[in-house]
Design a protein around this motif. Structure first.
Motif, mmCIF file in Angstrom:
data_model
loop_
_atom_site.group_PDB
_atom_site.id
_atom_site.type_symbol
_atom_site.label_atom_id
_atom_site.label_comp_id
_atom_site.label_asym_id
_atom_site.label_seq_id
_atom_site.Cartn_x
_atom_site.Cartn_y
_atom_site.Cartn_z
ATOM 1 N N PHE A 91 55.293 41.513 -71.564
ATOM 2 C CA PHE A 91 55.651 41.582 -70.150
ATOM 3 C C PHE A 91 57.012 40.933 -69.945
ATOM 4 C CE2 PHE A 91 50.975 41.374 -70.026
ATOM 5 C CZ PHE A 91 50.696 42.470 -69.229
ATOM 6 N N THR A 92 57.726 41.440 -68.970
ATOM 7 C CA THR A 92 58.955 40.776 -68.534
ATOM 8 C C THR A 92 58.615 40.044 -67.252
ATOM 9 O OG1 THR A 92 60.227 42.569 -69.471
ATOM 10 C CG2 THR A 92 61.371 41.152 -67.914
ATOM 11 N N VAL A 93 58.772 38.745 -67.264
ATOM 12 C CA VAL A 93 58.376 37.948 -66.107
ATOM 13 C C VAL A 93 59.614 37.666 -65.281
ATOM 14 C CG1 VAL A 93 57.191 35.868 -65.334
ATOM 15 C CG2 VAL A 93 56.562 36.900 -67.509
ATOM 16 N N GLY A 94 59.588 38.100 -64.021
ATOM 17 C CA GLY A 94 60.754 37.961 -63.154
ATOM 18 C C GLY A 94 60.931 36.566 -62.582
ATOM 19 N N GLU A 95 59.849 35.820 -62.494
ATOM 20 C CA GLU A 95 59.916 34.481 -61.918
ATOM 21 C C GLU A 95 60.390 33.464 -62.947
ATOM 22 O OE1 GLU A 95 59.178 33.235 -59.018
ATOM 23 O OE2 GLU A 95 57.954 34.712 -57.960
ATOM 24 N N ALA A 96 60.900 32.355 -62.455
ATOM 25 C CA ALA A 96 61.232 31.252 -63.352
ATOM 26 C C ALA A 96 59.938 30.518 -63.689
ATOM 27 C CB ALA A 96 62.212 30.307 -62.678
ATOM 28 N N ILE A 97 59.659 30.410 -64.961
ATOM 29 C CA ILE A 97 58.408 29.819 -65.439
ATOM 30 C C ILE A 97 58.718 28.516 -66.158
ATOM 31 C CG2 ILE A 97 56.541 30.175 -67.141
ATOM 32 C CD1 ILE A 97 56.240 31.887 -64.556
ATOM 33 N N ASN A 98 57.881 27.552 -65.930
ATOM 34 C CA ASN A 98 58.010 26.289 -66.641
ATOM 35 C C ASN A 98 57.359 26.466 -68.018
ATOM 36 O OD1 ASN A 98 57.995 23.694 -67.520
ATOM 37 N ND2 ASN A 98 57.188 22.823 -65.624
ATOM 38 N N ALA A 99 58.194 26.854 -68.974
ATOM 39 C CA ALA A 99 57.688 27.237 -70.296
ATOM 40 C C ALA A 99 56.929 26.114 -70.996
ATOM 41 C CB ALA A 99 58.842 27.712 -71.166
ATOM 42 N N GLU A 100 57.309 24.888 -70.694
ATOM 43 C CA GLU A 100 56.651 23.736 -71.317
ATOM 44 C C GLU A 100 55.167 23.666 -70.973
ATOM 45 O OE1 GLU A 100 58.422 20.951 -73.005
ATOM 46 O OE2 GLU A 100 59.772 22.684 -73.233
ATOM 47 N N LYS A 101 54.848 24.144 -69.780
ATOM 48 C CA LYS A 101 53.484 23.941 -69.285
ATOM 49 C C LYS A 101 52.604 25.175 -69.368
ATOM 50 C CE LYS A 101 54.196 19.915 -66.471
ATOM 51 N NZ LYS A 101 54.579 19.439 -65.146
ATOM 52 N N PRO A 116 52.801 28.382 -65.228
ATOM 53 C CA PRO A 116 53.165 27.651 -64.015
ATOM 54 C C PRO A 116 54.614 27.940 -63.620
ATOM 55 C CG PRO A 116 52.525 26.174 -65.816
ATOM 56 C CD PRO A 116 52.723 27.519 -66.403
ATOM 57 N N LYS A 117 54.835 28.077 -62.336
ATOM 58 C CA LYS A 117 56.199 28.367 -61.870
ATOM 59 C C LYS A 117 57.032 27.091 -61.900
ATOM 60 C CE LYS A 117 54.672 31.919 -58.700
ATOM 61 N NZ LYS A 117 54.592 32.289 -57.291
ATOM 62 N N SER A 118 58.312 27.252 -62.097
ATOM 63 C CA SER A 118 59.205 26.087 -62.041
ATOM 64 C C SER A 118 59.265 25.592 -60.604
ATOM 65 C CB SER A 118 60.619 26.439 -62.448
ATOM 66 O OG SER A 118 60.623 27.267 -63.538
ATOM 67 N N GLU A 119 59.558 24.306 -60.472
ATOM 68 C CA GLU A 119 59.612 23.685 -59.154
ATOM 69 C C GLU A 119 60.542 24.433 -58.202
ATOM 70 O OE1 GLU A 119 57.889 21.243 -57.725
ATOM 71 O OE2 GLU A 119 56.628 21.252 -59.508
ATOM 72 N N LYS A 120 61.664 24.873 -58.748
ATOM 73 C CA LYS A 120 62.683 25.437 -57.847
ATOM 74 C C LYS A 120 62.299 26.770 -57.213
ATOM 75 C CE LYS A 120 65.707 27.530 -61.364
ATOM 76 N NZ LYS A 120 65.161 27.158 -62.675
#
Lengths: 131, 145
Positions: A91-101, A116-120
């Motif tokens: 999948f191509t994920v359009g949102e900014a994802i917090n890859a660490e989590k 999980p989405k990034s804070e921003k």
């Protein structure tokens, strides 16, 4: 709040990526749920064990590959209604994802993947002060 | 005169089967002997002592499944997969199926229904059905005279 999740695949239910092994690769079915905090992917991958599941995320590209060990050697099925093979989906994920989590869980052949989405990018309520 | 009733549905089905057969040869080579919409698809094989039936049932638990053998050769499997109840979000994709299923099958031979066992591992159900003594293959000795 919309997220673009796109993928490319051909129409016959099989994954488009070619493998070097001569084996059939199946495209597993997925449900995708989005909340304010995360994207959750549920995928049906029966026969896959956690050690044979490979998930990677890089630059918005999510790749899921499940290797299925052959369960039967040299068996001639009296009735054969389904094939057994590896699973692959990307999948191509359009949102900014917090890859660490990113976390994943595999239970009874169902993969649950939390992105999980990034804070921003989380929606923020803007306080309006009365002047 | 050749009186042939025109049956468009039959013709369409025949065409579909032909197409399926054609594409099975070169493309998706998974075996298909039943209609595509029967759930769950089953694989069945046997050795000298047992019949084995296998089904992929991801997201089910063994306690959600009911496996019955009636009359010695009728196998039925029932089960239900409940959809997760989630709130406060939206679905982007819903490809997985939920609900109840019931599949019945006539086995190719009589089995000892008392000793049927089932194993459920990683979403794959395997049912082992011991064959009755009278249906087990018997080796016939050929005497040299």
């Amino acid at each position: 709040m919309t997220t673009t999740l796109t993928e490319t695949k051909n129409g016959n239910g099989m994954s488009h990526a070619e493998t070097t092994r001569d084996a059939t690769t199946y495209c597993p079915r997925f449900d995708i749920w989005e909340t304010e905090d995360e994207l959750v992917l549920y995928g049906d991958m029966p026969g896959v064990t956690p050690e044979n599941l490979d998930i990677h995320y890089e630059n918005g590209q999510l790749g899921i590959h499940g290797k299925v060990c052959p369960r039967h050697d040299d068996i001639k099925f009296s009735y054969g209604e389904y094939g057994i093979g590896d699973y692959h989906r990307s999948f191509t994920v359009g949102e900014a994802i917090n890859a660490e989590k990113i976390s994943a869980e595999l239970k009874h052949g169902v993969l649950t993947l939390h992105l999980p989405k990034s804070e921003k990018v989380k929606p923020r309520k803007i306080e309006i002060k009365s002047g | 005169m050749l009186a042939t009733r025109w049956e468009p549905l039959t013709q369409m089905n025949r065409l579909r089967h032909e197409m399926d057969r054609l594409f099975d040869r070169w493309g998706d080579n998974r075996p298909q002997q039943y209609a595509r919409n029967t759930f769950p698809p089953l694989n069945l094989w046997e050795n000298d002592d047992n019949l084995f039936v296998e089904a992929e049932l991801p997201g089910f638990a063994l306690e959600d499944l009911e496996i019955m053998v009636t009359g010695g050769n009728q196998l039925s499997i029932n089960g239900e997969r409940k959809a997760p109840e989630l709130e406060g979000g939206t679905w982007h994709r819903r490809e997985r199926g939920f609900g109840k299923f019931n599949r019945a099958l006539e086995l190719p031979g009589y089995v000892d229904s008392e000793n049927v066992s089932a194993e459920f591992k990683n979403g794959v159900l395997t049912i082992t059905l011991p064959k009755r003594e009278e249906v087990k293959p018997r080796r016939i000795e050929v005497k040299v005279s």
